[in-house]
Design a protein around this motif. Structure first.
Motif, PDB file in Angstrom:
ATOM      1  N   GLY A  39       0.790  -1.222   0.000  1.00 46.18           N
ATOM      2  CA  GLY A  39       0.000   0.000   0.000  1.00 46.18           C
ATOM      3  C   GLY A  39       0.821   1.269   0.000  1.00 46.18           C
ATOM      4  N   ILE A  40       2.069   1.176  -0.424  1.00 47.41           N
ATOM      5  CA  ILE A  40       2.944   2.354  -0.473  1.00 47.41           C
ATOM      6  C   ILE A  40       2.963   2.879  -1.899  1.00 47.41           C
ATOM      7  CG2 ILE A  40       5.287   3.222  -0.102  1.00 47.41           C
ATOM      8  CD1 ILE A  40       5.705   0.934   1.880  1.00 47.41           C
ATOM      9  N   GLU A  41       2.699   4.169  -2.046  1.00 46.25           N
ATOM     10  CA  GLU A  41       2.633   4.773  -3.371  1.00 46.25           C
ATOM     11  C   GLU A  41       3.990   4.680  -4.058  1.00 46.25           C
ATOM     12  OE1 GLU A  41       1.222   8.999  -5.476  1.00 46.25           O
ATOM     13  OE2 GLU A  41       1.123   8.733  -3.281  1.00 46.25           O
ATOM     14  N   THR A  71      10.285   4.200   0.944  1.00 45.78           N
ATOM     15  CA  THR A  71       9.441   3.918   2.108  1.00 45.78           C
ATOM     16  C   THR A  71       9.398   5.103   3.063  1.00 45.78           C
ATOM     17  OG1 THR A  71      11.252   2.981   3.422  1.00 45.78           O
ATOM     18  CG2 THR A  71       9.994   1.453   2.013  1.00 45.78           C
ATOM     19  N   GLY A  72      10.082   6.175   2.697  1.00 42.30           N
ATOM     20  CA  GLY A  72      10.117   7.338   3.577  1.00 42.30           C
ATOM     21  C   GLY A  72      10.945   7.107   4.828  1.00 42.30           C
ATOM     22  N   GLY A  73      11.915   6.198   4.722  1.00 42.77           N
ATOM     23  CA  GLY A  73      12.767   5.925   5.873  1.00 42.77           C
ATOM     24  C   GLY A  73      12.143   4.996   6.890  1.00 42.77           C
ATOM     25  N   ASP A  74      11.169   4.207   6.486  1.00 45.61           N
ATOM     26  CA  ASP A  74      10.543   3.229   7.374  1.00 45.61           C
ATOM     27  C   ASP A  74      11.451   1.995   7.419  1.00 45.61           C
ATOM     28  OD1 ASP A  74       9.017   1.031   8.365  1.00 45.61           O
ATOM     29  OD2 ASP A  74       7.147   2.051   7.840  1.00 45.61           O
ATOM     30  N   ALA A  75      12.158   1.840   8.524  1.00 48.48           N
ATOM     31  CA  ALA A  75      13.157   0.771   8.624  1.00 48.48           C
ATOM     32  C   ALA A  75      12.544  -0.614   8.489  1.00 48.48           C
ATOM     33  CB  ALA A  75      13.914   0.887   9.939  1.00 48.48           C
ATOM     34  N   ALA A  76      11.433  -0.847   9.201  1.00 52.34           N
ATOM     35  CA  ALA A  76      10.813  -2.172   9.174  1.00 52.34           C
ATOM     36  C   ALA A  76      10.344  -2.534   7.769  1.00 52.34           C
ATOM     37  CB  ALA A  76       9.644  -2.216  10.153  1.00 52.34           C
ATOM     38  N   ALA A  77       9.676  -1.589   7.125  1.00 47.53           N
ATOM     39  CA  ALA A  77       9.194  -1.843   5.764  1.00 47.53           C
ATOM     40  C   ALA A  77      10.355  -2.030   4.796  1.00 47.53           C
ATOM     41  CB  ALA A  77       8.309  -0.690   5.301  1.00 47.53           C
ATOM     42  N   SER A  78      11.402  -1.237   4.968  1.00 48.64           N
ATOM     43  CA  SER A  78      12.559  -1.322   4.078  1.00 48.64           C
ATOM     44  C   SER A  78      13.233  -2.679   4.188  1.00 48.64           C
ATOM     45  CB  SER A  78      13.568  -0.218   4.415  1.00 48.64           C
ATOM     46  OG  SER A  78      13.038   1.065   4.157  1.00 48.64           O
ATOM     47  N   VAL A  79      13.423  -3.143   5.414  1.00 47.96           N
ATOM     48  CA  VAL A  79      14.068  -4.438   5.624  1.00 47.96           C
ATOM     49  C   VAL A  79      13.234  -5.553   5.010  1.00 47.96           C
ATOM     50  CG1 VAL A  79      14.722  -6.141   7.373  1.00 47.96           C
ATOM     51  CG2 VAL A  79      15.341  -3.735   7.680  1.00 47.96           C
ATOM     52  N   GLU A  80      11.929  -5.480   5.211  1.00 45.82           N
ATOM     53  CA  GLU A  80      11.033  -6.514   4.690  1.00 45.82           C
ATOM     54  C   GLU A  80      11.037  -6.532   3.171  1.00 45.82           C
ATOM     55  OE1 GLU A  80       6.412  -6.433   4.712  1.00 45.82           O
ATOM     56  OE2 GLU A  80       6.995  -7.417   6.584  1.00 45.82           O
ATOM     57  N   ILE A  81      10.945  -5.353   2.574  1.00 42.65           N
ATOM     58  CA  ILE A  81      10.915  -5.263   1.113  1.00 42.65           C
ATOM     59  C   ILE A  81      12.246  -5.710   0.524  1.00 42.65           C
ATOM     60  CG2 ILE A  81      10.836  -3.633  -0.823  1.00 42.65           C
ATOM     61  CD1 ILE A  81       8.730  -2.068   0.828  1.00 42.65           C
ATOM     62  N   TRP A  82      13.344  -5.262   1.125  1.00 39.62           N
ATOM     63  CA  TRP A  82      14.640  -5.629   0.577  1.00 39.62           C
ATOM     64  C   TRP A  82      14.884  -7.131   0.702  1.00 39.62           C
ATOM     65  CZ3 TRP A  82      17.624  -4.559  -3.007  1.00 39.62           C
ATOM     66  CH2 TRP A  82      18.914  -5.063  -3.072  1.00 39.62           C
ATOM     67  N   SER A  83      14.443  -7.719   1.784  1.00 42.02           N
ATOM     68  CA  SER A  83      14.587  -9.159   1.957  1.00 42.02           C
ATOM     69  C   SER A  83      13.833  -9.900   0.858  1.00 42.02           C
ATOM     70  CB  SER A  83      14.055  -9.579   3.333  1.00 42.02           C
ATOM     71  OG  SER A  83      14.128 -10.976   3.490  1.00 42.02           O
ATOM     72  N   GLU A  84      12.656  -9.416   0.544  1.00 43.42           N
ATOM     73  CA  GLU A  84      11.842 -10.045  -0.501  1.00 43.42           C
ATOM     74  C   GLU A  84      12.472  -9.868  -1.879  1.00 43.42           C
ATOM     75  OE1 GLU A  84       7.713  -8.836  -2.654  1.00 43.42           O
ATOM     76  OE2 GLU A  84       7.617  -9.028  -0.463  1.00 43.42           O
ATOM     77  N   VAL A  85      12.872  -8.634  -2.182  1.00 43.34           N
ATOM     78  CA  VAL A  85      13.414  -8.330  -3.508  1.00 43.34           C
ATOM     79  C   VAL A  85      14.764  -9.000  -3.722  1.00 43.34           C
ATOM     80  CG1 VAL A  85      14.302  -6.465  -4.968  1.00 43.34           C
ATOM     81  CG2 VAL A  85      12.161  -6.153  -3.717  1.00 43.34           C
ATOM     82  N   SER A  86      15.645  -8.937  -2.741  1.00 42.09           N
ATOM     83  CA  SER A  86      16.961  -9.546  -2.902  1.00 42.09           C
ATOM     84  C   SER A  86      16.847 -11.064  -2.967  1.00 42.09           C
ATOM     85  CB  SER A  86      17.889  -9.131  -1.763  1.00 42.09           C
ATOM     86  OG  SER A  86      17.380  -9.541  -0.509  1.00 42.09           O
ATOM     87  N   GLY A  87      15.870 -11.626  -2.264  1.00 42.07           N
ATOM     88  CA  GLY A  87      15.645 -13.065  -2.336  1.00 42.07           C
ATOM     89  C   GLY A  87      15.216 -13.478  -3.730  1.00 42.07           C
ATOM     90  N   TYR A  88      14.352 -12.677  -4.339  1.00 43.71           N
ATOM     91  CA  TYR A  88      13.925 -12.948  -5.709  1.00 43.71           C
ATOM     92  C   TYR A  88      15.113 -12.857  -6.661  1.00 43.71           C
ATOM     93  CZ  TYR A  88      12.084 -11.977 -10.355  1.00 43.71           C
ATOM     94  OH  TYR A  88      11.866 -11.984 -11.710  1.00 43.71           O
TER      95      TYR A  88
END
Length: 232
Positions: A39-41, A71-88
């Motif tokens: 839900g992040i623009e 993510t506007g500096g949202d650490a939790a969201a950034s970590v989650e997204i990066w984990s998903e993207v780098s895993g892919y």
């Protein structure tokens, strides 16, 4: 610098050898999709601004910095997204994303025929070596150490010095070709190498932070690089 039997050329992989067109497109789509699912623009314009942020702040790793900005500096969201993207990304075959630069193979043949030792100096996983081999470029490099095999990353001087030692040349006899001021040109210059900035990709707009980081030469194509070498 005149080439001699004691000369060597070190290449970064991403930028000079691999245009990274497929890699960049894949990462951009993956990051934007991951943001949308939370839900992040996110759109192309916001992504472009995030790229500008990563480059202007000299972020060591551009894609995590892009995620952080979006993510506007949202650490939790950034970590989650990066984990998903780098895993892919890790699940993708690196060779499938590798886009060899047109004319590079011919240039490597020419350099090798002149007796110039060729090596890699790159922040890349070991799978990048398989991609180079699949693109029929890997066989030209006598030194194939990358960060994924050495355990340290540019701008760490040890990566450059390992390449020099592996090729049996002094840093002053090396030419370093890379697409980034901060992790390619600056550290190589500090070691006394001749530096060539290959202006391409995300870091095309990156600027030296002082005269100490200015490259000795700049090129934007393989043709320009070949002409530069032919003059030496």
């Amino acid at each position: 610098m005149l080439f001699s039997k004691n000369s060597a050329v070190l290449f970064d992989v991403g930028g000079p050898l691999d245009t990274e067109v497929r890699l960049v497109e894949t990462m951009a789509h993956s990051i934007i999709d991951a943001l949308h699912r939370r839900g992040i623009e996110a759109d192309a314009a916001r992504y472009a601004r995030a790229v500008e942020y990563a480059v202007s702040t000299y972020a060591p790793e551009d894609f995590p910095a892009i995620v952080w900005h979006m993510t506007g500096g949202d650490a939790a969201a950034s970590v989650e997204i990066w984990s998903e993207v780098s895993g892919y990304l890790q699940s993708e075959r690196r060779s499938a994303l590798f886009t060899p630069r047109e004319g590079m193979r011919e240039l490597l043949v020419s350099l090798q025929s002149r007796g110039v030792a060729l090596g890699l100096a790159a922040n890349q996983p070991s799978s990048a070596l398989e991609a180079l081999d699949a693109a029929q470029l890997g066989q030209f490099f006598a030194w194939r150490g990358v960060s994924g095999t050495l355990g340290y990353r540019k701008p760490d001087h040890r990566l450059f010095l390992a390449a020099c030692a592996g090729l049996g040349v002094a840093p002053e006899a090396c030419v370093m070709i890379g697409d980034r001021i901060d992790i390619d040109i600056a550290p190589a210059s500090q070691l006394g190498m001749t530096t060539v900035l290959f202006k391409t990709g995300h870091h095309r707009a990156q600027r030296p932070r002082s005269w100490l980081e200015m490259p000795d030469y700049e090129v934007s194509s393989v043709d320009e690089l070949a002409k530069l070498f032919s003059a030496w």
